[in-house]
Design a protein around this motif. Structure first.
Motif, mmCIF file in Angstrom:
data_model
loop_
_atom_site.group_PDB
_atom_site.id
_atom_site.type_symbol
_atom_site.label_atom_id
_atom_site.label_comp_id
_atom_site.label_asym_id
_atom_site.label_seq_id
_atom_site.Cartn_x
_atom_site.Cartn_y
_atom_site.Cartn_z
ATOM 1 N N SER A 73 -72.826 -38.270 1.559
ATOM 2 C CA SER A 73 -72.817 -38.898 2.881
ATOM 3 C C SER A 73 -74.184 -39.457 3.260
ATOM 4 O O SER A 73 -75.221 -38.929 2.866
ATOM 5 N N VAL A 74 -74.145 -40.531 4.041
ATOM 6 C CA VAL A 74 -75.364 -41.070 4.634
ATOM 7 C C VAL A 74 -75.775 -40.151 5.775
ATOM 8 O O VAL A 74 -74.939 -39.700 6.562
ATOM 9 N N LYS A 75 -77.081 -39.860 5.862
ATOM 10 C CA LYS A 75 -77.576 -38.963 6.900
ATOM 11 C C LYS A 75 -78.814 -39.558 7.557
ATOM 12 O O LYS A 75 -79.511 -40.380 6.967
ATOM 13 N N VAL A 76 -79.072 -39.131 8.787
ATOM 14 C CA VAL A 76 -80.263 -39.544 9.522
ATOM 15 C C VAL A 76 -81.170 -38.335 9.668
ATOM 16 O O VAL A 76 -80.718 -37.256 10.073
ATOM 17 N N ASP A 77 -82.455 -38.515 9.316
ATOM 18 C CA ASP A 77 -83.388 -37.396 9.365
ATOM 19 C C ASP A 77 -84.793 -37.899 9.680
ATOM 20 O O ASP A 77 -85.418 -38.589 8.876
ATOM 21 N N GLU A 78 -85.278 -37.573 10.868
ATOM 22 C CA GLU A 78 -86.661 -37.836 11.277
ATOM 23 C C GLU A 78 -87.104 -39.269 10.982
ATOM 24 O O GLU A 78 -88.067 -39.522 10.260
ATOM 25 N N GLY A 79 -86.369 -40.212 11.558
ATOM 26 C CA GLY A 79 -86.761 -41.607 11.427
ATOM 27 C C GLY A 79 -86.391 -42.257 10.112
ATOM 28 O O GLY A 79 -86.851 -43.362 9.817
ATOM 29 N N ARG A 80 -85.571 -41.581 9.338
ATOM 30 C CA ARG A 80 -85.120 -42.149 8.067
ATOM 31 C C ARG A 80 -83.601 -42.119 8.004
ATOM 32 O O ARG A 80 -82.961 -41.227 8.552
ATOM 33 N N ILE A 81 -83.045 -43.113 7.319
ATOM 34 C CA ILE A 81 -81.625 -43.106 7.003
ATOM 35 C C ILE A 81 -81.520 -42.833 5.507
ATOM 36 O O ILE A 81 -81.984 -43.635 4.687
ATOM 37 N N LEU A 82 -80.957 -41.706 5.161
ATOM 38 C CA LEU A 82 -80.882 -41.276 3.766
ATOM 39 C C LEU A 82 -79.553 -41.727 3.167
ATOM 40 O O LEU A 82 -78.483 -41.300 3.607
ATOM 41 N N VAL A 83 -79.640 -42.605 2.175
ATOM 42 C CA VAL A 83 -78.439 -43.199 1.576
ATOM 43 C C VAL A 83 -78.332 -42.747 0.122
ATOM 44 O O VAL A 83 -79.198 -43.085 -0.700
ATOM 45 N N PRO A 84 -77.293 -41.995 -0.229
ATOM 46 C CA PRO A 84 -77.134 -41.551 -1.616
ATOM 47 C C PRO A 84 -76.589 -42.661 -2.507
ATOM 48 O O PRO A 84 -76.089 -43.673 -2.019
ATOM 49 N N GLY A 85 -76.675 -42.446 -3.802
ATOM 50 C CA GLY A 85 -76.098 -43.400 -4.749
ATOM 51 C C GLY A 85 -77.135 -44.306 -5.381
ATOM 52 O O GLY A 85 -78.330 -44.234 -5.094
ATOM 53 N N ALA A 86 -76.634 -45.179 -6.259
ATOM 54 C CA ALA A 86 -77.506 -46.120 -6.962
ATOM 55 C C ALA A 86 -78.148 -47.098 -5.981
ATOM 56 O O ALA A 86 -77.527 -47.491 -4.995
ATOM 57 N N PRO A 87 -79.390 -47.506 -6.258
ATOM 58 C CA PRO A 87 -80.095 -48.421 -5.340
ATOM 59 C C PRO A 87 -79.334 -49.704 -5.046
ATOM 60 O O PRO A 87 -79.366 -50.188 -3.911
ATOM 61 N N ASP A 88 -78.620 -50.253 -6.051
ATOM 62 C CA ASP A 88 -77.925 -51.516 -5.808
ATOM 63 C C ASP A 88 -76.684 -51.346 -4.930
ATOM 64 O O ASP A 88 -76.111 -52.331 -4.457
ATOM 65 N N GLN A 89 -76.283 -50.096 -4.698
ATOM 66 C CA GLN A 89 -75.140 -49.823 -3.827
ATOM 67 C C GLN A 89 -75.559 -49.488 -2.396
ATOM 68 O O GLN A 89 -74.711 -49.339 -1.518
#
Length: 232
Positions: free
Chosen positions: A95-111
């Motif tokens: 899952s995408v998560k928000v943490d201390e001014g960042r949006i954490l996106v899992p998966g390959a960079p091109d996705q």
């Protein structure tokens, strides 16, 4: 429409379009999102059109510099979320998560662009539905359905059947701006116009709206500069 890249520093993406009504080659740089469109009349080859664009490269880059250009969404880039800048960073899990001014996106960079856009649209639907429900309750009316689009000409609409439609990019705007747009469209459930009665209705269910409306006029176009996929 086909996409081509004009080499140089920086490279410029050219959207090539054919028009049977065009009498000559034309170039346009959108003031909304910085898209460069090359329109070709019938009988003009792609090569000839791109040569024309190459001759106008300095003009194109000058206009893009004034506009601010497009912002490809990728790891390390910064985008606004509810009006607050957030850095896009690698995430773990599913899952995408928000943490201390960042949006954490899992998966390959091109996705990352596609996955982040899907998450933002889900979040936008949730917040716009919540805001629409809130203002509809205040108005004493109900809407028939809610849809999201990536419209460039308007931030929202309300049909005669009570269907609400919003730009999902409102999730990038400050929360109070998103709320104002929801109140604006819900007010159309009662007043399908922009008469003084309509604006009185907006004020009644939302309160003062001049600041939020002003933000959309001055800063709203910038929300269209963030590119989440190959189509922009």
């Amino acid at each position: 429409m086909g996409q081509h890249v004009l080499p140089g520093n920086p490279p410029v993406e050219i959207n090539l379009k054919r028009s049977p009504r065009a009498r000559r080659i034309s170039l346009r740089v959108s003031s909304l999102d910085g898209r460069v469109t090359l329109t070709l009349p019938r009988g003009v080859s792609d090569r000839e059109g791109l040569r024309f664009a190459g001759d106008k490269a300095d003009w194109i880059r000058t206009h893009l510099a004034r506009h601010g250009g497009l912002f490809p969404v990728a790891l390390g880039a910064t985008i606004p979320l509810a009006g607050v800048p957030h850095e896009i960073a690698p995430g773990t899990g599913r899952s995408v998560k928000v943490d201390e001014g960042r949006i954490l996106v899992p998966g390959a960079p091109d996705q990352v662009p596609t996955r982040l856009a899907a998450w933002l649209k889900t979040l936008a639907r949730d917040r716009l539905a919540r805001a629409s429900d809130h203002y509809a309750a205040r108005l004493g009316r109900s809407y028939s359905r809610l849809t999201l689009r990536d419209t460039r000409s308007r931030w929202g609409s309300c049909s005669a059947s009570g269907a609400l439609s919003y730009s999902w990019r409102l999730i990038l705007a400050p929360s109070e701006v998103l709320d104002y747009v929801a109140a604006h469209e819900v007010a159309h459930l009662k007043e399908m116009n922009h008469s003084s009665a309509f604006w009185d209705t907006v004020t009644r269910i939302h309160g003062p709206y001049e600041v939020q409306r002003g933000w959309l006029r001055s800063d709203g176009a910038a929300l269209h500069r963030y590119r989440f996929d190959a189509e922009g």
